[in-house]
Design a protein around this motif. Sequence first.
Motif, PDB file in Angstrom:
ATOM      1  N   THR A 128     -45.977  43.160 -16.651  1.00 45.71           N
ATOM      2  CA  THR A 128     -47.171  43.467 -16.250  1.00 45.71           C
ATOM      3  C   THR A 128     -48.086  42.332 -16.417  1.00 45.71           C
ATOM      4  OG1 THR A 128     -47.244  45.464 -17.330  1.00 45.71           O
ATOM      5  CG2 THR A 128     -49.233  44.515 -17.354  1.00 45.71           C
ATOM      6  N   TYR A 129     -47.678  41.311 -17.393  1.00 43.16           N
ATOM      7  CA  TYR A 129     -48.396  40.076 -17.354  1.00 43.16           C
ATOM      8  C   TYR A 129     -48.187  39.091 -15.937  1.00 43.16           C
ATOM      9  CZ  TYR A 129     -49.236  40.502 -22.320  1.00 43.16           C
ATOM     10  OH  TYR A 129     -49.491  41.011 -23.531  1.00 43.16           O
ATOM     11  N   LEU A 130     -47.070  39.175 -15.518  1.00 44.88           N
ATOM     12  CA  LEU A 130     -46.532  38.482 -14.224  1.00 44.88           C
ATOM     13  C   LEU A 130     -47.705  39.074 -13.107  1.00 44.88           C
ATOM     14  CD1 LEU A 130     -42.905  38.046 -14.618  1.00 44.88           C
ATOM     15  CD2 LEU A 130     -44.646  36.351 -14.756  1.00 44.88           C
ATOM     16  N   GLN A 131     -47.484  40.326 -12.760  1.00 43.30           N
ATOM     17  CA  GLN A 131     -48.279  41.055 -11.868  1.00 43.30           C
ATOM     18  C   GLN A 131     -50.047  40.541 -12.003  1.00 43.30           C
ATOM     19  OE1 GLN A 131     -47.599  45.286 -12.429  1.00 43.30           O
ATOM     20  NE2 GLN A 131     -45.331  45.191 -11.673  1.00 43.30           N
ATOM     21  N   VAL A 132     -50.300  40.772 -13.107  1.00 41.29           N
ATOM     22  CA  VAL A 132     -51.846  40.305 -13.617  1.00 41.29           C
ATOM     23  C   VAL A 132     -51.906  38.783 -13.002  1.00 41.29           C
ATOM     24  CG1 VAL A 132     -53.643  39.917 -15.153  1.00 41.29           C
ATOM     25  CG2 VAL A 132     -52.085  41.897 -15.019  1.00 41.29           C
ATOM     26  N   LEU A 133     -51.283  37.651 -13.531  1.00 36.70           N
ATOM     27  CA  LEU A 133     -51.215  36.498 -13.053  1.00 36.70           C
ATOM     28  C   LEU A 133     -51.058  36.277 -11.667  1.00 36.70           C
ATOM     29  CD1 LEU A 133     -48.979  34.637 -16.054  1.00 36.70           C
ATOM     30  CD2 LEU A 133     -51.624  34.651 -15.706  1.00 36.70           C
ATOM     31  N   ALA A 134     -50.301  37.009 -10.829  1.00 39.32           N
ATOM     32  CA  ALA A 134     -50.242  37.083  -9.170  1.00 39.32           C
ATOM     33  C   ALA A 134     -51.449  37.483  -8.630  1.00 39.32           C
ATOM     34  CB  ALA A 134     -49.068  37.835  -8.939  1.00 39.32           C
ATOM     35  N   ALA A 135     -52.121  38.617  -9.280  1.00 39.87           N
ATOM     36  CA  ALA A 135     -53.346  38.985  -8.655  1.00 39.87           C
ATOM     37  C   ALA A 135     -54.350  38.019  -8.867  1.00 39.87           C
ATOM     38  CB  ALA A 135     -53.590  40.399  -9.241  1.00 39.87           C
ATOM     39  N   MET A 136     -54.412  37.302  -9.925  1.00 42.23           N
ATOM     40  CA  MET A 136     -55.549  36.390 -10.334  1.00 42.23           C
ATOM     41  C   MET A 136     -55.398  35.243  -9.352  1.00 42.23           C
ATOM     42  SD  MET A 136     -55.592  36.362 -14.433  1.00 42.23           S
ATOM     43  CE  MET A 136     -56.476  34.927 -14.578  1.00 42.23           C
ATOM     44  N   VAL A 137     -54.129  34.560  -9.102  1.00 48.13           N
ATOM     45  CA  VAL A 137     -53.794  33.645  -8.144  1.00 48.13           C
ATOM     46  C   VAL A 137     -54.338  33.904  -6.772  1.00 48.13           C
ATOM     47  CG1 VAL A 137     -52.255  32.286  -6.997  1.00 48.13           C
ATOM     48  CG2 VAL A 137     -51.962  32.682  -9.633  1.00 48.13           C
ATOM     49  N   VAL A 138     -54.135  35.165  -6.437  1.00 45.07           N
ATOM     50  CA  VAL A 138     -54.543  35.526  -5.156  1.00 45.07           C
ATOM     51  C   VAL A 138     -55.875  35.697  -4.899  1.00 45.07           C
ATOM     52  CG1 VAL A 138     -54.296  37.813  -3.313  1.00 45.07           C
ATOM     53  CG2 VAL A 138     -52.201  36.919  -4.554  1.00 45.07           C
ATOM     54  N   LEU A 139     -56.492  36.167  -6.146  1.00 47.83           N
ATOM     55  CA  LEU A 139     -57.905  36.338  -5.817  1.00 47.83           C
ATOM     56  C   LEU A 139     -58.613  34.830  -5.722  1.00 47.83           C
ATOM     57  CD1 LEU A 139     -58.359  39.308  -8.406  1.00 47.83           C
ATOM     58  CD2 LEU A 139     -59.135  39.447  -6.071  1.00 47.83           C
ATOM     59  N   GLY A 140     -58.163  34.238  -6.519  1.00 50.85           N
ATOM     60  CA  GLY A 140     -58.664  32.760  -6.621  1.00 50.85           C
ATOM     61  C   GLY A 140     -58.478  31.942  -5.384  1.00 50.85           C
ATOM     62  N   LEU A 141     -57.400  31.964  -4.842  1.00 50.41           N
ATOM     63  CA  LEU A 141     -57.137  31.561  -3.344  1.00 50.41           C
ATOM     64  C   LEU A 141     -58.133  32.110  -2.354  1.00 50.41           C
ATOM     65  CD1 LEU A 141     -53.263  31.296  -3.556  1.00 50.41           C
ATOM     66  CD2 LEU A 141     -54.996  29.236  -3.660  1.00 50.41           C
ATOM     67  N   GLY A 142     -58.220  33.552  -2.522  1.00 53.03           N
ATOM     68  CA  GLY A 142     -58.985  34.124  -1.519  1.00 53.03           C
ATOM     69  C   GLY A 142     -60.453  33.599  -1.806  1.00 53.03           C
ATOM     70  N   ALA A 143     -61.002  33.606  -3.041  1.00 55.77           N
ATOM     71  CA  ALA A 143     -62.427  32.846  -3.384  1.00 55.77           C
ATOM     72  C   ALA A 143     -62.482  31.469  -2.541  1.00 55.77           C
ATOM     73  CB  ALA A 143     -62.725  32.855  -4.693  1.00 55.77           C
ATOM     74  N   LEU A 144     -61.600  30.704  -3.094  1.00 51.66           N
ATOM     75  CA  LEU A 144     -61.570  29.379  -2.201  1.00 51.66           C
ATOM     76  C   LEU A 144     -61.649  29.328  -0.794  1.00 51.66           C
ATOM     77  CD1 LEU A 144     -59.099  27.465  -4.720  1.00 51.66           C
ATOM     78  CD2 LEU A 144     -61.612  27.284  -4.557  1.00 51.66           C
ATOM     79  N   HIS A 145     -60.890  30.264  -0.114  1.00 53.76           N
ATOM     80  CA  HIS A 145     -61.102  30.341   1.340  1.00 53.76           C
ATOM     81  C   HIS A 145     -62.152  30.908   1.825  1.00 53.76           C
ATOM     82  CE1 HIS A 145     -59.530  31.296   5.137  1.00 53.76           C
ATOM     83  NE2 HIS A 145     -59.940  32.554   5.409  1.00 53.76           N
ATOM     84  N   LEU A 146     -63.041  31.911   1.040  1.00 56.11           N
ATOM     85  CA  LEU A 146     -64.242  32.479   1.601  1.00 56.11           C
ATOM     86  C   LEU A 146     -65.333  31.610   1.599  1.00 56.11           C
ATOM     87  CD1 LEU A 146     -63.676  36.038   0.046  1.00 56.11           C
ATOM     88  CD2 LEU A 146     -63.890  35.522   2.374  1.00 56.11           C
ATOM     89  N   LEU A 147     -65.172  30.638   0.424  1.00 54.95           N
ATOM     90  CA  LEU A 147     -66.160  29.471   0.252  1.00 54.95           C
ATOM     91  C   LEU A 147     -66.191  28.399   1.155  1.00 54.95           C
ATOM     92  CD1 LEU A 147     -66.235  29.325  -3.924  1.00 54.95           C
ATOM     93  CD2 LEU A 147     -68.215  30.055  -2.139  1.00 54.95           C
ATOM     94  N   SER A 148     -64.834  27.875   1.727  1.00 53.09           N
ATOM     95  CA  SER A 148     -64.672  26.833   2.492  1.00 53.09           C
ATOM     96  C   SER A 148     -64.751  26.977   3.986  1.00 53.09           C
ATOM     97  CB  SER A 148     -63.314  26.258   1.889  1.00 53.09           C
ATOM     98  OG  SER A 148     -62.237  27.196   2.352  1.00 53.09           O
ATOM     99  N   THR A 149     -64.393  28.362   4.429  1.00 48.37           N
ATOM    100  CA  THR A 149     -64.448  28.681   5.606  1.00 48.37           C
ATOM    101  C   THR A 149     -65.327  29.688   6.345  1.00 48.37           C
ATOM    102  OG1 THR A 149     -62.656  30.303   5.375  1.00 48.37           O
ATOM    103  CG2 THR A 149     -61.935  28.076   5.888  1.00 48.37           C
ATOM    104  N   ASP A 150     -65.635  30.621   5.620  1.00 41.86           N
ATOM    105  CA  ASP A 150     -66.259  31.886   5.949  1.00 41.86           C
ATOM    106  C   ASP A 150     -67.775  31.929   5.602  1.00 41.86           C
ATOM    107  OD1 ASP A 150     -64.018  32.631   7.143  1.00 41.86           O
ATOM    108  OD2 ASP A 150     -63.688  34.491   5.951  1.00 41.86           O
ATOM    109  N   GLY A 151     -68.054  31.093   4.461  1.00 42.48           N
ATOM    110  CA  GLY A 151     -69.285  31.050   4.041  1.00 42.48           C
ATOM    111  C   GLY A 151     -69.849  32.294   3.296  1.00 42.48           C
ATOM    112  N   ARG A 152     -69.126  32.926   2.720  1.00 40.35           N
ATOM    113  CA  ARG A 152     -69.476  34.258   2.006  1.00 40.35           C
ATOM    114  C   ARG A 152     -69.481  34.115   0.558  1.00 40.35           C
ATOM    115  NH1 ARG A 152     -65.473  38.139   5.450  1.00 40.35           N
ATOM    116  NH2 ARG A 152     -66.951  39.892   4.523  1.00 40.35           N
TER     117      ARG A 152
END
Length: 212
Positions: free
Chosen positions: A88-112
């Motif tokens: 469960t901890y591994l799944q949560v950490l993986a989800a956090m990494v995906v969400l963090g990378l998605g946020a960086l992508h949205l800020l740097s490329t899509d301006g959202r």
Amino acid sequence: MLGVPTVKETPRTPTSAILFHGVALAFFSGCAVWLVRESQRLGGRQGLIDLGVAVASGGLALLSLLALFTLLRARALVVLRTRAEVGTYLQVLAAMVVLGLGALHLLSTDGRPALAGFCLGLAGWLCGIGLHLIPALFLASDGFIDHLGKRTRFSELEWFQLQKTRGDFPRSELQAGRGNQLRLQARLVGAEHEELRRTLLQAGLSARAPGR
């Protein structure tokens, strides 16, 4: 009928959980409004995505409001220290990494920024809930309350099973239910299981032997 929990720890106000849900309520409520405004600015498919995420953000705000109301109403609670399975901890950490990378992508490329902010806020929320940074289970005078505000009263239960698990760390597996239906399951940390056993027996639940 059980009056006050007999577990050694003194009942107290769950301050950390109340603060967590208060912050989550304010954040996700504000984020929902921010996402609606961003959806109106974007329009089209991107706007619809933001609008859908705004609904999800509003749902998380309502979930935090429910948990906040339940914890404030209960007031004095005994914190039962819990841990999740390693997977469960591994799944949560993986989800956090995906969400963090998605946020960086949205800020740097899509301006959202609104959608990026939601992703970061959701990552923080998952961190608090999934990694048990706030208590995950409380013992009240009439039953259990989990970290999302779900109440399981002793009157809804008939039996419990409480046994130590194998391993290097002290863990106890708690299960409780009615008939053949499992209503509650948690992995407890520490040596309070015998006091908890007495509390559940005093509440009128019957102890079930392991394997039954």
